[in-house]
Motif scaffolding. Structure first.
Motif, PDB file in Angstrom:
ATOM      1  N   LYS A  61      10.301  61.588  -1.492  1.00  0.00           N
ATOM      2  CA  LYS A  61      11.522  61.056  -0.881  1.00  0.00           C
ATOM      3  C   LYS A  61      12.760  61.791  -1.379  1.00  0.00           C
ATOM      4  O   LYS A  61      13.630  62.184  -0.591  1.00  0.00           O
ATOM      5  CB  LYS A  61      11.660  59.563  -1.179  1.00  0.00           C
ATOM      6  CG  LYS A  61      13.040  58.990  -0.818  1.00  0.00           C
ATOM      7  CD  LYS A  61      13.269  57.631  -1.400  1.00  0.00           C
ATOM      8  CE  LYS A  61      14.749  57.275  -1.474  1.00  0.00           C
ATOM      9  NZ  LYS A  61      15.526  57.509  -0.249  1.00  0.00           N
TER      10      LYS A  61
ATOM     11  N   ASN B  43      12.016  53.131   4.474  1.00  0.00           N
ATOM     12  CA  ASN B  43      10.561  52.973   4.500  1.00  0.00           C
ATOM     13  C   ASN B  43       9.888  53.552   3.259  1.00  0.00           C
ATOM     14  O   ASN B  43       9.014  52.917   2.657  1.00  0.00           O
ATOM     15  CB  ASN B  43       9.980  53.629   5.758  1.00  0.00           C
ATOM     16  CG  ASN B  43      10.269  52.823   7.008  1.00  0.00           C
ATOM     17  OD1 ASN B  43      10.439  51.605   6.947  1.00  0.00           O
ATOM     18  ND2 ASN B  43      10.344  53.489   8.149  1.00  0.00           N
ATOM     19  N   LEU B  44      10.262  54.773   2.871  1.00  0.00           N
ATOM     20  CA  LEU B  44       9.621  55.398   1.716  1.00  0.00           C
ATOM     21  C   LEU B  44       9.923  54.631   0.433  1.00  0.00           C
ATOM     22  O   LEU B  44       9.070  54.508  -0.446  1.00  0.00           O
ATOM     23  CB  LEU B  44      10.058  56.860   1.580  1.00  0.00           C
ATOM     24  CG  LEU B  44       9.326  57.869   2.469  1.00  0.00           C
ATOM     25  CD1 LEU B  44       9.941  59.256   2.313  1.00  0.00           C
ATOM     26  CD2 LEU B  44       7.835  57.921   2.129  1.00  0.00           C
TER      27      LEU B  44
ATOM     28  N   ASP C  94       7.780  51.557   0.522  1.00  0.00           N
ATOM     29  CA  ASP C  94       6.387  51.926   0.265  1.00  0.00           C
ATOM     30  C   ASP C  94       6.162  52.216  -1.218  1.00  0.00           C
ATOM     31  O   ASP C  94       5.112  51.871  -1.781  1.00  0.00           O
ATOM     32  CB  ASP C  94       5.999  53.154   1.087  1.00  0.00           C
ATOM     33  CG  ASP C  94       5.892  52.849   2.575  1.00  0.00           C
ATOM     34  OD1 ASP C  94       5.768  51.661   2.930  1.00  0.00           O
ATOM     35  OD2 ASP C  94       5.939  53.804   3.376  1.00  0.00           O
TER      36      ASP C  94
ATOM     37  N   LEU D 226       5.301  59.392  -3.926  1.00  0.00           N
ATOM     38  CA  LEU D 226       6.146  58.993  -2.800  1.00  0.00           C
ATOM     39  C   LEU D 226       7.617  59.131  -3.153  1.00  0.00           C
ATOM     40  O   LEU D 226       8.432  59.581  -2.337  1.00  0.00           O
ATOM     41  CB  LEU D 226       5.847  57.541  -2.404  1.00  0.00           C
ATOM     42  CG  LEU D 226       4.636  57.283  -1.514  1.00  0.00           C
ATOM     43  CD1 LEU D 226       4.383  55.787  -1.383  1.00  0.00           C
ATOM     44  CD2 LEU D 226       4.836  57.904  -0.135  1.00  0.00           C
TER      45      LEU D 226
END
Length: 237
Positions: free
Chosen positions: A42, A169-170, A173, A38
């Motif tokens: 990103k 958000n990333l 997360d 992730l």
């Protein structure tokens, strides 16, 4: 209850590495890998590392190098070797992106990502590793040190997020997956305790400390997901 070293003559580090796979450990590994992927995604997509702590990645690079030194002389399985190499190389790659690769490195705010782990955490963790090592060999001391170092590796990231407060958000997360990975490893230890009479006090304490550090973040992370809103951390009192 059997000690982790048992009668096989293996150190705790060796038995921790050679332990049989179970669903909790596998899920933990996959969540850890997901968190790294992730973050790579990103950085490549946004060309920005705002909100991401490079100093946390530096700590994890040390954790993996300390812990997986046995790659130089030991082969357990293809899965084991691939995962170890993946953790080391991807973490070093993230550091490279944030420190040196344009345009990502141009967005790295060194003044904000300023928690000095080398002063406040590295020395005490190595000292604890020396005190808590099952055997006074370099691999065992480094393995024990890596447990303590990983338990506090999230601190630079949490300090950074507390400063910027509004979290992408990333990024949220990524941190969420990191916390979930440790939670599944706690389930792995519980399973192994009942299935194998396995005891590893150092690993347990380190894992509980690390999971505890995530608790406050997890509350706000879960709240943001429940309401479908962006994660905004409260002002530190």
């Amino acid at each position: 209850v059997k000690r982790a070293t048992a009668s096989s003559g293996q150190s705790v580090a060796e038995q921790e590495t050679r332990t049989a796979m179970n669903i909790f450990r596998f899920c933990g590994d996959m969540l850890h890998l997901t968190s790294i992927m992730l973050l790579v995604f990103k950085l490549h997509r946004s060309k920005s590392c705002v909100g991401v702590s490079c100093r946390m990645q530096e700590m994890y690079a040390l954790v993996f190098i300390f812990r997986y030194l046995d790659l130089l002389w030991s082969f357990i399985s293809v899965y084991n070797t691939v995962m170890k190499i993946t953790y080391i190389t991807t973490t070093c790659y993230l550091i490279y992106l944030m420190r040196y690769k344009t345009p990502v490195c141009q967005t790295y705010e060194r003044s904000t990502d300023s928690f000095q782990y080398e002063i406040y955490l590295l020395g005490p963790c190595v000292l604890l590793g020396l005190i808590c090592a099952e055997e006074y060999t370099i691999p065992d001391i480094l393995w024990s040190s890596s447990i303590w170092l990983e338990s506090v590796s999230i601190i630079p990231q949490l300090v950074l997020l507390q400063q910027i407060r509004e979290v992408e958000n990333l990024t949220s997360d990524f941190v969420g997956c990191m916390g979930a990975y440790r939670a599944f490893y706690i389930l792995n230890w519980i399973y192994r305790y009942f299935a194998e009479d396995y005891v590893n006090i150092v690993g347990w304490i380190g894992g509980l400390v690390q999971t505890g550090l995530y608790c406050d973040f997890f509350y706000y992370y879960a709240k943001s997901k429940w309401y479908g809103s962006k994660l905004v951390l409260p002002v530190a009192s």
